[in-house]
Write an enzyme that holds these catalytic residues in place. Sequence first.
Site, PDB file in Angstrom:
ATOM      1  N   ASP A   1      -4.204  -3.698 -18.534  1.00 45.74           N
ATOM      2  CA  ASP A   1      -3.264  -2.606 -18.809  1.00 45.74           C
ATOM      3  C   ASP A   1      -3.490  -1.975 -20.186  1.00 45.74           C
ATOM      4  OD1 ASP A   1      -1.990  -2.978 -16.303  1.00 45.74           O
ATOM      5  OD2 ASP A   1      -0.776  -4.583 -17.151  1.00 45.74           O
TER       6      ASP A   1
ATOM      7  N   HIS B   1       0.688   1.266 -13.081  1.00 48.64           N
ATOM      8  CA  HIS B   1       1.454   0.090 -13.518  1.00 48.64           C
ATOM      9  C   HIS B   1       2.943   0.451 -13.547  1.00 48.64           C
ATOM     10  CE1 HIS B   1       2.184  -3.732 -15.422  1.00 48.64           C
ATOM     11  NE2 HIS B   1       3.031  -3.099 -16.230  1.00 48.64           N
TER      12      HIS B   1
ATOM     13  N   ASN C   1      -5.548   2.902 -12.878  1.00 49.59           N
ATOM     14  CA  ASN C   1      -4.582   1.936 -12.347  1.00 49.59           C
ATOM     15  C   ASN C   1      -3.183   2.497 -12.496  1.00 49.59           C
ATOM     16  OD1 ASN C   1      -3.554  -0.713 -11.514  1.00 49.59           O
ATOM     17  ND2 ASN C   1      -2.961  -1.002 -13.659  1.00 49.59           N
TER      18      ASN C   1
ATOM     19  N   ASN D   1       1.496   3.031  -2.588  1.00 47.71           N
ATOM     20  CA  ASN D   1       0.785   3.963  -3.475  1.00 47.71           C
ATOM     21  C   ASN D   1      -0.452   4.543  -2.808  1.00 47.71           C
ATOM     22  OD1 ASN D   1       1.987   4.281  -6.301  1.00 47.71           O
ATOM     23  ND2 ASN D   1       2.227   2.090  -5.895  1.00 47.71           N
TER      24      ASN D   1
ATOM     25  N   GLY E   1       0.783  -1.240   0.000  1.00 45.30           N
ATOM     26  CA  GLY E   1       0.000   0.000   0.000  1.00 45.30           C
ATOM     27  C   GLY E   1       0.813   1.287   0.000  1.00 45.30           C
TER      28      GLY E   1
HETATM   29  C1  GAR Z   1       3.354  -1.137  -7.385  1.00 47.61           C
HETATM   30  O1  GAR Z   1       4.628  -1.101  -7.956  1.00 47.61           O
HETATM   31  C2  GAR Z   1       2.283  -1.139  -8.454  1.00 47.61           C
HETATM   32  O2  GAR Z   1       2.602  -0.343  -9.561  1.00 47.61           O
HETATM   33  C3  GAR Z   1       2.278  -2.591  -8.835  1.00 47.61           C
HETATM   34  O3  GAR Z   1       2.432  -3.290  -7.638  1.00 47.61           O
HETATM   35  C4  GAR Z   1       3.117  -2.469  -6.680  1.00 47.61           C
HETATM   36  C5  GAR Z   1       2.249  -2.333  -5.459  1.00 47.61           C
HETATM   37  O4  GAR Z   1       2.903  -1.661  -4.430  1.00 47.61           O
HETATM   38  N1  GAR Z   1       1.066  -2.922  -9.517  1.00 47.61           N
HETATM   39  C6  GAR Z   1       1.017  -3.802 -10.511  1.00 47.61           C
HETATM   40  O5  GAR Z   1       1.969  -4.446 -10.892  1.00 47.61           O
HETATM   41  C7  GAR Z   1      -0.365  -3.977 -11.121  1.00 47.61           C
HETATM   42  N2  GAR Z   1      -0.251  -4.551 -12.433  1.00 47.61           N
HETATM   43  P1  GAR Z   1       2.117  -0.948  -3.234  1.00 47.61           P
HETATM   44  O6  GAR Z   1       1.156  -1.990  -2.663  1.00 47.61           O
HETATM   45  O7  GAR Z   1       3.210  -0.628  -2.249  1.00 47.61           O
HETATM   46  O8  GAR Z   1       1.439   0.261  -3.764  1.00 47.61           O
END
Ligand code: GAR
Length: 200
Positions: free
Chosen positions: A150, A109, A107, A18, A16
């Site tokens: 995506d 990515h 989203n 982000n 989490g």
């Molecule tokens: C992030 O790097 C996000 O961009 C990626 O997973 C991570 C989650 O981190 N998402 C994907 O790959 C989706 N296709 P977080 O839980 O610390 O935000």
Amino acid sequence: MLTKTVNIAVLVSGSGTNLQAILDAQKSGIIKNGHVCLVISNNKSAYALERAKNAGVECAVFEKNAEFEQNIISCLESHGIDLIVLAGFMCILSRDFTSRYPDRIINVHPSLIPSFCGKGFYGIHVHEAALERGVKLTGATVHFVNEIPDGGRIIAQKAVKVRDNDTPETLQRRVMTQAEWIILPRAVEQISKEIMEAKS
Ligand code: GAR
């Protein structure tokens, strides 16, 4: 009655960071046309849920069973959600789900789409693939979500240089700090503002 700001739900599965960037941006005023009022996870152990609780945001957890998407939809509807943000949400949403919310799901990515995206490209695997291919530039993308993984319209991108000594983990961290945590909150504000303008 017109709501004063956009009601945002953030969907998460893991640490989490982000989500935290969005909550921090709300606090610092970068996000002013929307507010996070709901966090939904498919994983009850996600640290993102702690972050939500620390910020006083309501949380819901739904198991990935046959009612998964319907449970999420009911929860979004009961909270009057206008904008859905996928922030490290590791589930692919069906066409039935995405078509209910055209231009209302975004989203983040961790690559420059159309590189290293689509089915199988998520989390650390994206950075492993980028290093394996030997790209010199990678980055992050924020995009609208449609039925193609995506594949929705791109909202924002930011490039990050790959270093010779990068590991998937060091690259992942730099893509987060230099790209994701910057462009995601900005995109949330941009789309919230557009939704507010369309309402008025
Ligand atoms: C992030 O790097 C996000 O961009 C990626 O997973 C991570 C989650 O981190 N998402 C994907 O790959 C989706 N296709 P977080 O839980 O610390 O935000």
